[in-house]
Design an enzyme around this catalytic site. Structure first.
Site, PDB file in Angstrom:
ATOM      1  N   MET A   1      -3.459   8.235   0.863  1.00 57.38           N
ATOM      2  CA  MET A   1      -3.033   7.551   2.085  1.00 57.38           C
ATOM      3  C   MET A   1      -1.721   8.128   2.618  1.00 57.38           C
ATOM      4  O   MET A   1      -1.583   8.390   3.804  1.00 57.38           O
ATOM      5  CB  MET A   1      -2.858   6.051   1.814  1.00 57.38           C
ATOM      6  CG  MET A   1      -2.489   5.276   3.062  1.00 57.38           C
ATOM      7  SD  MET A   1      -2.087   3.557   2.731  1.00 57.38           S
ATOM      8  CE  MET A   1      -3.695   2.859   2.477  1.00 57.38           C
TER       9      MET A   1
ATOM     10  N   ARG B   1     -20.662   8.854  33.450  1.00 60.29           N
ATOM     11  CA  ARG B   1     -19.798   7.967  32.670  1.00 60.29           C
ATOM     12  C   ARG B   1     -19.305   6.865  33.596  1.00 60.29           C
ATOM     13  O   ARG B   1     -19.658   5.718  33.457  1.00 60.29           O
ATOM     14  CB  ARG B   1     -18.637   8.797  32.091  1.00 60.29           C
ATOM     15  CG  ARG B   1     -17.688   8.046  31.208  1.00 60.29           C
ATOM     16  CD  ARG B   1     -16.713   8.986  30.489  1.00 60.29           C
ATOM     17  NE  ARG B   1     -15.779   9.658  31.404  1.00 60.29           N
ATOM     18  CZ  ARG B   1     -14.801  10.468  31.006  1.00 60.29           C
ATOM     19  NH1 ARG B   1     -14.631  10.735  29.729  1.00 60.29           N
ATOM     20  NH2 ARG B   1     -13.993  11.027  31.877  1.00 60.29           N
TER      21      ARG B   1
ATOM     22  N   LYS C   1      -2.596  11.006  29.373  1.00 62.63           N
ATOM     23  CA  LYS C   1      -3.282   9.896  28.707  1.00 62.63           C
ATOM     24  C   LYS C   1      -3.207  10.087  27.188  1.00 62.63           C
ATOM     25  O   LYS C   1      -2.873  11.170  26.723  1.00 62.63           O
ATOM     26  CB  LYS C   1      -4.743   9.875  29.166  1.00 62.63           C
ATOM     27  CG  LYS C   1      -5.479  11.180  28.897  1.00 62.63           C
ATOM     28  CD  LYS C   1      -6.788  11.257  29.649  1.00 62.63           C
ATOM     29  CE  LYS C   1      -7.523  12.529  29.254  1.00 62.63           C
ATOM     30  NZ  LYS C   1      -8.642  12.825  30.136  1.00 62.63           N
TER      31      LYS C   1
ATOM     32  N   TYR D   1      -7.011  11.349  -7.106  1.00 59.18           N
ATOM     33  CA  TYR D   1      -8.025  10.302  -7.248  1.00 59.18           C
ATOM     34  C   TYR D   1      -9.362  10.845  -7.744  1.00 59.18           C
ATOM     35  O   TYR D   1      -9.805  11.902  -7.306  1.00 59.18           O
ATOM     36  CB  TYR D   1      -8.281   9.623  -5.899  1.00 59.18           C
ATOM     37  CG  TYR D   1      -7.234   8.586  -5.542  1.00 59.18           C
ATOM     38  CD1 TYR D   1      -7.060   7.440  -6.318  1.00 59.18           C
ATOM     39  CD2 TYR D   1      -6.426   8.766  -4.422  1.00 59.18           C
ATOM     40  CE1 TYR D   1      -6.106   6.499  -5.983  1.00 59.18           C
ATOM     41  CE2 TYR D   1      -5.470   7.822  -4.073  1.00 59.18           C
ATOM     42  CZ  TYR D   1      -5.315   6.687  -4.868  1.00 59.18           C
ATOM     43  OH  TYR D   1      -4.374   5.764  -4.535  1.00 59.18           O
TER      44      TYR D   1
HETATM   45  C1  LIG Z   1      -8.819  14.054  30.543  1.00 62.97           C
HETATM   46  C2  LIG Z   1      -9.212  14.314  31.907  1.00 62.97           C
HETATM   47  C3  LIG Z   1      -8.888  15.540  32.539  1.00 62.97           C
HETATM   48  C4  LIG Z   1      -8.238  16.699  31.828  1.00 62.97           C
HETATM   49  O1  LIG Z   1      -9.197  17.443  31.131  1.00 62.97           O
HETATM   50  P1  LIG Z   1      -8.777  18.691  30.209  1.00 62.97           P
HETATM   51  O2  LIG Z   1     -10.047  19.235  29.717  1.00 62.97           O
HETATM   52  O3  LIG Z   1      -7.953  18.133  29.129  1.00 62.97           O
HETATM   53  O4  LIG Z   1      -8.020  19.603  31.094  1.00 62.97           O
HETATM   54  C5  LIG Z   1      -9.155  15.662  33.877  1.00 62.97           C
HETATM   55  N1  LIG Z   1      -9.746  14.648  34.562  1.00 62.97           N
HETATM   56  C6  LIG Z   1     -10.098  13.490  33.992  1.00 62.97           C
HETATM   57  C7  LIG Z   1     -10.759  12.438  34.801  1.00 62.97           C
HETATM   58  C8  LIG Z   1      -9.857  13.275  32.649  1.00 62.97           C
HETATM   59  O5  LIG Z   1     -10.202  12.122  32.075  1.00 62.97           O
END
Ligand SMILES: *Cc1c(COP(=O)(O)O)cnc(C)c1O
Length: 826
Positions: A769, A590, A492, A720
């Site tokens: 920037m 969550r 992700k 700056y």
């Molecule tokens: C991001 C995520 C993980 C991975 O977690 P890490 O701490 O990066 O290993 C596992 N499960 C879910 C649902 C996640 O969103």
């Protein structure tokens, strides 16, 4: 090699083959590497990343392969009436036995190389130094594993006079096996790294294991100044140690090393021959000197005279095994291989390319002169042409005097140029569009300028991602779980900032079970890049169910409403059993179902057959915090109760369960269940500092180059609002990265330091920037073009995260898309 299948059956102790006359000329262990079916013998290996048995039917039907070594006769063997199945108890043993027999029959002398680093460089250099005198074969690239070594040895043919073979190990016991396959005459131990590695109790044990390569050698070549190595050498071989410190008993004494203008001159004394000599190499780093001295010891041992050595040493070139992948112009993808340009190496690059094919790209190969490695040039070019045809390359461009004069032997339609200059003078980037381009140059005609012409982003700021480190990190976690536990890799947020395509391709090859992305766009994007493995979408939205189905993405289910919409769409499409993943909220609060809402989900699921739960999972909220372990254990309990409830509602169905993230894998291995989800650890970031994750390797480094250097007097202000005030006369360098690239403004005012020429240089004034300033006072010779590391080997990402009071996840995912990503294999 050329054997009849019945000879091979005899060598590996398999029964008599049904068709004894098949001739075998090449061995295959990875079905994707199939080039020429006639004469191929496939070894169906079972490894953690895949099972060769799954590819037999398709190799038979589509690949035309007729000969297989297996440990079980396939159930569908009757549908392959012309196949030979050689059945053996262990396929890897059979491969090694065949290689050992092949090696034993050949009259070639064999040199084997082990050590923590330098193996590939010493191998390539010895090849350069020896090949004017002898016909030499060597391991392609760094083929040094339990399968790579036997495949390398099988390249020995009747004309081979010497073989140089790399041997690498990662577990105790492996070197013994390699030794019995290679049975080298000369063993070389390059050096030993200090890092502890999993599988070995300590560094001395690792050292003894590696040294067991020399068990039956006639000569052992090593650095006599390294006590750890000399103490671990077995009894038996004659010791050929080299020393720079006058260690007693060493055969080769390095009398003096003088460095000047990028080269080093080395004076030596060879005790056994009472000879002295001197040579120059075009390098100055200690590593290169060490590798050159190791090569020198072997040359002297082989009886080469000092004058010949002095002639050849200056011709050595750095060995860059790197293979880079980067975005090219006009939607092209570029693979730039800078390794040697022999035919075996070309075959491996084409193989790498074939795993990156996408539906939207045609295939282009830009090829420099091929290193003929002592074989007749006409044969070598004919073989290269055959490979290019078998790989269905659409467009072939040859660059170099030799390949230009042999254009008629290349496939029809190939275009050649006598030099890089001629090529650059005749083409523009717009001549390339939506192509996957492999650039494969030779040592003498480097194609770096061709690669630069075709790169999409040509500014000097680059996030480099080491795909081999990704693989090592993946294997680190894999070694911490049972072999049958599935690995879900989280890519992700564009692979935690590293970019998802190359990671996905690498992980797909490594045998990950699933990829997981946050939103469906990321999944669609992976499908367009040619990723075929299952993909989970963690936060799917109701508004685009089409994308989910069209790209075959498997959604997380966290609400009954979403589930109902998904079912309705699946029904409309006439789909049955679409895989979904049920999310449990075991304590993060969550997303996901609790025990009281799960019955409703179960009822909805049971009332239809359009979608079907393939897994149930939950996420830990404090796996990395030992003071919250009690809470984490309650999460496990809660999750287990949900698993029981869901599974008992679907008694006949196998529903996988998973809860561990990266930290969870190292801290709670007992909870690995059916799969684990690997995120930050894949990217080499340690979440625990108790030693349990020390083997993780950082995968990325962010660097740029200095664009201006100026001297200022004390009291001058920089940047700056005049916020950087110089308290002394200073030298200030400007570097072209700023907050638009993801360099947080809080890293200004000296809060962070970037590394130039090995020295940490604090920032001065505000981060702008597109640029910022650093203090390089006192560092000799800093000039525009010098590399500046923002994070990487010298500055860990964790340090930047600490400065910013955040976590490495945020630093990595903040690097903006305008920064060029380059992926490489070491
Ligand atoms: C991001 C995520 C993980 C991975 O977690 P890490 O701490 O990066 O290993 C596992 N499960 C879910 C649902 C996640 O969103």
């Amino acid at each position: 090699m050329d054997y009849s299948i019945s000879e091979i059956a005899r060598i590996i102790n398999a029964g008599s083959p049904a068709f004894p006359d098949h001739r075998i000329t090449s061995l295959l262990t990875d079905s994707r590497s199939l080039l020429d079916p006639s004469g191929t013998l496939f070894f169906a290996l079972r490894t953690p990343s895949g099972d060769g048995n799954n590819y037999i039917a398709s190799l038979y039907a589509h690949g035309g392969v007729r000969d297989f070594v297996v440990d079980t006769i396939p159930a569908d063997a009757s549908s392959m009436p012309q196949a030979n199945f050689l059945k053996v108890p262990s396929v890897i043993d059979a491969l090694q036995k065949l290689a050992a027999s092949h090696r034993a029959k050949s009259g070639a002398r064999v040199i084997a190389i082990t050590g923590s680093r330098g193996k590939t460089t010493v191998k390539e250099w010895l090849y350069r130094l020896i090949s004017p005198d002898l016909r030499v074969v060597r391991s392609p690239r760094s083929y040094n594993s339990q399968t790579g070594v036997p495949l390398s040895l099988c390249a020995i043919d009747s004309g081979t006079e010497m073989a140089i073979i790399e041997a690498g190990i990662s577990l105790p016991g492996e070197m013994d096996r390699l030794e019995s396959v290679i049975s080298p005459e000369i063993g070389i131990f390059t050096n030993i790294g200090a890092a502890h590695s999993h599988g070995f109790s300590d560094i001395a044990q690792k050292c003894r294991e590696k040294a067991s390569l020399m068990r039956r050698c006639r000569y052992a070549v090593y650095c006599a100044d390294n006590r750890l190595i000399s103490d671990s050498l077995p009894q038996g071989p004659d010791r050929v140690g080299w020393t720079r410190l006058d260690t007693p008993g060493a055969a080769l004494r390095i009398v003096r090393v003088s460095k000047a203008d990028g080269s080093s001159t080395i004076d030596y004394h060879w005790v056994p021959g009472a000879l002295s000599g001197q040579f120059t190499i075009p390098f100055t780093s200690e590593r290169d000197i060490e590798n050159a001295v190791t090569s020198l010891a072997v040359m002297l041992l082989l009886g080469t005279d000092p004058a010949t050595i002095a002639d050849r040493m200056p011709l050595l070139r750095p060995v860059r095994t790197r293979l880079d992948v980067a975005d090219g112009v006009n939607d092209c993808q570029m693979i730039h291989d800078t390794f040697s340009s022999g035919i075996a190496s070309l075959s491996l690059s084409l193989d790498f390319m074939s795993r990156r094919v996408t539906p939207d790209h045609t295939l282009t190969v830009i090829l420099g002169d091929i290193d003929t490695e002592g074989l007749p040039a006409a044969d070598v070019y004919a073989r290269a042409a055959a490979m290019l045809r078998l790989r269905h390359i659409d467009r072939i461009i040859g660059i170099g005097p030799e390949i230009n004069s042999r254009s008629s032997s290349l496939p029809a339609g190939s275009v050649t140029y006598p030099s890089v200059e001629e090529f650059l003078g005749s083409v523009t980037p717009d001549d390339f569009r939506s192509e996957l381009i492999l650039i494969k140059g030779s040592q003498d005609e480097p194609l770096g300028n061709v690669a630069r012409l075709l790169e999409k982003r040509r500014n000097g700021t680059v996030l480099e991602i080491n795909l081999d480190a990704v693989v090592d990190n993946f294997n680190f976690f894999r070694s911490r779980v049972r072999p049958d536990t599935g690995m879900v890799c989280m890519i992700k947020a564009s692979g935690y900032g590293a970019g998802s395509h190359e990671l996905a391709k690498t992980l797909q090859s490594q045998g990950a079970s699933y990829l997981a992305v946050a939103v469906h766009d990321e999944g669609v994007d992976l499908r367009q890049a040619g990723i075929t493995m299952p993909i989970i979408v963690l936060n799917p939205a109701v508004d685009d169910l089409n994308a989910i189905f069209d790209s075959h993405l498997e959604p997380e289910i966290y609400s009954v409403d979403f589930l109902r919409s998904l079912i309705a769409e699946a029904r409309r499409r006439g789909i049955k059993d679409y895989p979904v993943h049920i999310k449990i909220d075991s304590g993060m609060h969550r997303l996901g179902f609790r025990l009281d809402t799960l019955p409703e989900v179960i009822e909805v699921l049971r009332s239809q057959d359009c979608v079907s739960p393939s897994s149930i999972f939950s996420h830990l909220c404090a796996a990395d915090d030992p003071s919250e372990d009690e809470y984490t254990l309650r999460q496990f309990d809660y999750f287990e109760r949900c698993c029981v409830m869901l599974r008992s509602a679907f008694p006949g169905r196998r529903i996988l369960s998973h809860i561990l993230n990266s930290t969870g894998i190292t801290r709670f291995p007992g909870q690995q269940r059916d799969m684990v989800r690997l995120g930050i650890g894949l990217y080499g970031i340690r979440t625990m500092h108790d030693g349990s994750q020390d083997e993780l390797r950082p995968i990325s480094s962010l660097s740029t180059s200095v664009i201006s250097v100026k001297h200022w007097e004390a009291g001058t202000t920089i940047g700056y609002n005049r916020r950087g005030i110089l308290s002394r006369d200073s030298v200030i360098a400007t570097v072209p990265v700023g907050y638009a690239d993801g360099i947080n403004r809080h890293l200004g005012y000296g809060n962070a330091s970037f590394c130039v020429r090995g020295v940490l240089c604090p920032t001065v004034g505000s981060i702008c920037m597109d640029s910022c300033m650093i203090d390089v006072t006192g560092i000799p010779g800093v000039q525009p073009g010098d590399r500046v590391e923002i994070f990487g080997d010298s500055v860990p990402v964790e340090a930047i995260a600490d400065t910013l009071g955040t976590i490495p996840y945020e630093v990595l995912t903040s690097i903006s898309q305008r920064v060029k990503r380059v992926y490489y294999r070491e």
